[in-house]
Design an enzyme around this catalytic site. Structure first.
Site, PDB file in Angstrom:
ATOM      1  N   ASP A   1      35.029  51.117  77.506  1.00 40.09           N
ATOM      2  CA  ASP A   1      34.707  52.299  77.170  1.00 40.09           C
ATOM      3  C   ASP A   1      33.709  52.639  78.096  1.00 40.09           C
ATOM      4  O   ASP A   1      33.102  51.858  79.144  1.00 40.09           O
ATOM      5  CB  ASP A   1      34.275  52.437  75.956  1.00 40.09           C
TER       6      ASP A   1
ATOM      7  N   GLU B   1      33.639  55.827  83.093  1.00 39.77           N
ATOM      8  CA  GLU B   1      33.773  57.076  84.138  1.00 39.77           C
ATOM      9  C   GLU B   1      32.990  56.830  85.306  1.00 39.77           C
ATOM     10  O   GLU B   1      33.301  57.279  86.327  1.00 39.77           O
ATOM     11  CB  GLU B   1      33.483  58.402  83.311  1.00 39.77           C
TER      12      GLU B   1
ATOM     13  N   ASP C   1      37.856  61.151  73.369  1.00 42.32           N
ATOM     14  CA  ASP C   1      37.300  61.686  72.144  1.00 42.32           C
ATOM     15  C   ASP C   1      38.009  62.967  71.642  1.00 42.32           C
ATOM     16  O   ASP C   1      37.322  64.028  72.194  1.00 42.32           O
ATOM     17  CB  ASP C   1      35.721  61.914  72.168  1.00 42.32           C
TER      18      ASP C   1
HETATM   19  O1  MIG Z   1      29.136  57.570  73.502  1.00 46.33           O
HETATM   20  O2  MIG Z   1      31.415  53.397  71.103  1.00 46.33           O
HETATM   21  O3  MIG Z   1      35.375  57.359  73.320  1.00 46.33           O
HETATM   22  O4  MIG Z   1      36.064  55.758  70.937  1.00 46.33           O
HETATM   23  O5  MIG Z   1      33.981  55.069  69.343  1.00 46.33           O
HETATM   24  C1  MIG Z   1      30.095  57.296  72.591  1.00 46.33           C
HETATM   25  C2  MIG Z   1      31.382  54.454  70.519  1.00 46.33           C
HETATM   26  C3  MIG Z   1      30.698  55.853  72.911  1.00 46.33           C
HETATM   27  C4  MIG Z   1      32.925  56.759  72.941  1.00 46.33           C
HETATM   28  C5  MIG Z   1      34.645  56.155  72.718  1.00 46.33           C
HETATM   29  C6  MIG Z   1      34.846  56.095  71.477  1.00 46.33           C
HETATM   30  C7  MIG Z   1      33.691  55.109  70.956  1.00 46.33           C
HETATM   31  C8  MIG Z   1      32.303  55.444  70.999  1.00 46.33           C
HETATM   32  N1  MIG Z   1      32.272  55.706  72.474  1.00 46.33           N
END
Ligand code: MIG
Length: 700
Positions: free
Chosen positions: A338, A341, A418
């Site tokens: 995650d 980017e 999201d």
């Molecule tokens: O700042 O890990 O898109 O699926 O649950 C949020 C927490 C960070 C973003 C992801 C989301 C995930 C969440 N993450």
């Protein structure tokens, strides 16, 4: 060199061009500097000339520069419908749209009014009124954008880049050519096609067990439970919280005993902390992305101040891979990357400064973040996949990534970031998934039920009833929102979700075969309806009804009056449960055979010993289908350990013969128990069950 005058600037035709394949041409601008672009992350093999571009070739990019930007314009003429662009918010058809290629943490798709999201696919597919099609790849990772109108225009903040143009007879052929260049997905593990339950976050471990038990008690077929960031010790990657997750191995064993797989999150940010193994190793070896002054860049994310591995460097990717060894040994089955980017908190841009430095290596020149930003996630998941494969050499890796780049489908599946519990975003998830598929990334799907905000019983019922026909099926929701597991909304919603998920599991023989096709030839698993008849203009904008593979049309129950391909696409019903008002309507292509298994509660129990073959004859009384099966998680299929069948139906008088013939693979399976569901405009007639490879029945 020909000069064509634009309104304010000069455009020049390519300085150099060649064919790399039948119908695939590459065009280079003058002054092209390969060191600024190559080796390209997009292509499996470096592009090679096989001959000259013929004088008849129609689509010719025109190159220009303006205000320090590199511009390419491709005049395409009128009447073209545009698709692709990768992960996009908005409609299926991209005409008149702009997409910005600058990977961005984009909650609710609100950044730049949805023009930029988590991934970049500098790719446009065009379909002409006569059904012929073309595609354009900008081989460029630098910050850029594309618009599509009468012309396709790419604009980049980096140096001039080359362009690949694919020209074919149909969208199918364009996608095959695209994925010949960019590669096909690996076969995913079968379990990754099952229903998956996620939440930010399930903790402590007793809560994870409770979720697993509830799925089984409520008889929701399911395969995967997801661990979001709270399993970690202070959000430090590759650690476990000692109180909340004292025994990760024990937890994973508990899940495995109940036929669940466990997927855990790993972010790129490494907490700056002396004595923390990962940070110490990276600092000692000097592996971090640097700021403009050459010092390790520090940005804030969940753990507080963090270092960021410079994944452009081969030795950093190698090191990153090794971190997975002990981690996977706790029984972790898959990894969720995650925030890659990369997302950074507390800065206006929500990412690193553009003048941060990456070192490259392995043929890749050192360069700025402006050049390498869009492939940060791509290089991360490439490293993750390799590391996971080293840790478990006999298992197909499963990686889910939020950020990626054109070509990155070779390393990871993806989800669309999201979204929110909002009917508009549920509807938008269809064109999003379709356009990702049309950009060479077949394995993707949205957070079912919606990530932000509270879901309602009705929305979860609607979303699950259509989401089970997407390639990736995961219910996920944000911290602070109401619980989103199907059983938390009352008996009626639970029943609707269960019925929908049951249908997913019954369709697995058909769906797994579609993934095999994606592995073989790059065809998307979920396809826009216009693939059913590319010459029919009425299908080109349809984005509520969609196709799963080539043979099954899915019409969500909430959909309005959707377009319909001509011919007898007859309705099939997978179970004789009373109509709950939510299940999607399913229609089968004339001339096809769709294999359907008995219900299973997870892919470990799943088997194809007993199959219903839905047969919808074409006007000539014929139909065909395919069933591919293998062991599901190992690589033995590469040595022929699989069974590939074709099913055929033919008609003589009023007698229809349906036959299953093994067409590939060394697997010798016991004869199956078969029945035919004969699909007509008046409903379905079932034959009795019989053992063997042939079923004969009389048409009524
Ligand atoms: O700042 O890990 O898109 O699926 O649950 C949020 C927490 C960070 C973003 C992801 C989301 C995930 C969440 N993450």
């Amino acid at each position: 060199m020909a000069l064509i005058l634009g309104s304010s600037m000069g455009y020049a035709l390519a300085d150099q061009s060649y064919m790399t394949d039948n119908g695939v041409a590459v065009f280079y601008p003058s002054g092209y500097d390969a060191a600024q672009h190559e080796p390209s992350p997009i292509f499996v093999n470096e592009l090679k000339s096989v001959g000259d571009v013929s004088t008849e070739w129609n689509l010719r990019p025109e190159f220009s520069t303006s205000d320090g930007k590199s511009i390419v314009r491709i005049p395409v003429g009128e009447g073209v419908d545009f698709y692709g662009n990768g992960e996009v918010a908005g409609p299926l058809r991209r005409n008149g749209k702009e997409v910005r290629f600058w990977n961005t943490d984009a909650p609710k798709y609100e950044a730049d009014e949805g023009r930029r999201l988590y991934q970049s696919h500098p790719w446009v597919m065009g379909v002409r009124p006569d059904g012929t099609a073309f595609g354009v790849i900008a081989d460029n990772t630098w910050k850029s954008s594309v618009t599509m109108d009468e012309d396709i225009v790419f604009e980049s903040e980096g140096p001039a880049f080359r362009v690949v143009v694919i020209e074919k007879e149909s969208p199918d052929e364009v996608l095959k050519a695209l994925t010949d260049l960019t590669g096909h997905i690996e076969m995913p593990p079968l379990w990754a096609l099952g229903y998956q339950q996620c939440r930010w976050s399930y903790f402590p471990d007793t809560r994870v067990k409770e979720i697993a038990d509830s799925l089984r008690i409520n008889k929701i077929p399911s395969d995967v439970i997801w661990m979001d960031i709270d399993y970690m010790d202070k959000f430090k990657i590759f650690t476990f919280d000692k109180e909340k997750f004292p025994d990760p191995k024990g937890l994973n064993d508990y899940l495995h005993d109940r036929n669940f797989k466990a997927v855990y999150m790993i972010d790129p940010g490494v907490k700056v902390e002396e004595g923390y193994r990962v940070d110490d190793q990276g600092t000692a070896a000097d592996y971090w992305v640097k700021d403009a002054s050459g010092k390790p860049y520090v940005g804030e994310v969940w753990p507080g101040p963090c270092h960021f591995p410079d994944f452009t460097r081969p030795e950093v990717r190698e090191w990153w891979g090794t971190l997975y060894k002990d981690y996977m040994a706790t029984g972790i089955d898959g990894v969720w990357n995650d925030m890659n980017e990369p997302a950074i908190f507390n800065v206006e841009t929500s990412t690193m400064p553009e003048d941060n430095r990456h070192l490259g290596g392995g043929g890749l020149a050192p360069g700025s973040h402006l050049r390498y930003h869009n492939v940060y996630g791509y290089n991360m998941v490439k490293a993750s996949r390799d590391g996971i494969l080293d840790a478990n050499p006999y298992k197909r890796p499963f990686v889910l990534t939020r950020s990626n780049f054109l070509g990155g489908h070779r390393y990871a599946a993806t989800w669309t970031g999201d979204n929110a519990s909002d009917p508009a975003l549920m509807k938008m998830s269809i064109p999003m998934t379709l356009n990702l598929g049309l950009s060479g990334q077949p394995f993707n799907g949205p957070d079912i039920g919606g990530f932000f905000d509270d879901c309602t019983p009705e929305l979860l019922a609607q979303w699950t009833s259509m989401g089970v026909y997407f390639p990736f099926v995961r219910n996920h929701s944000a911290a602070g929102t109401r619980s989103q597991e199907p059983w938390t909304f009352g008996a009626e919603t639970l029943d609707v979700c269960r019925t929908a998920i049951n249908r997913r599991y019954r369709l697995l023989p058909y769906i797994y075969t579609r993934f095999r096709e994606a592995y073989e030839d790059g065809m998307p698993v979920m396809r826009p309806l216009f693939f059913a008849d590319v010459k029919d203009p009425s299908l080109r904008r349809e984005q509520e009804a969609f196709l799963l593979g080539g043979d099954l049309m899915v019409v969500p129950r909430w959909a309005g009056n959707t377009a319909r391909p001509s011919g007898n696409w007859n309705k099939i019903v997978l179970e004789d449960t009373p109509d709950d008002g939510f299940q999607a309507n399913l229609y089968q292509r004339p001339g096809s055979i769709i294999p359907v298994a008995e219900l299973s509660q997870n892919t470990t129990e799943y088997n194809t010993d007993k199959l219903t073959l839905f047969v919808n004859l074409d006007p000539d009384g014929k139909a065909t289908g395919r069933i591919y099966e293998d062991a599901g998680e190992s690589f033995e299929f590469r040595d022929g350990e699989y069974a590939d069948y074709i099913a055929t139906a033919s008609t003589h008088g009023n007698e229809v013969t349906v036959k299953l013939t093994q067409n590939g693979g060394k697997w010798k399976k016991a004869p199956k128990s078969l029945r035919v569901g004969f699909v007509t405009t008046n409903g379905i007639e079932y034959t009795p069950w019989s053992i063997g490879d042939t079923v004969v029945f009389k048409k009524m």
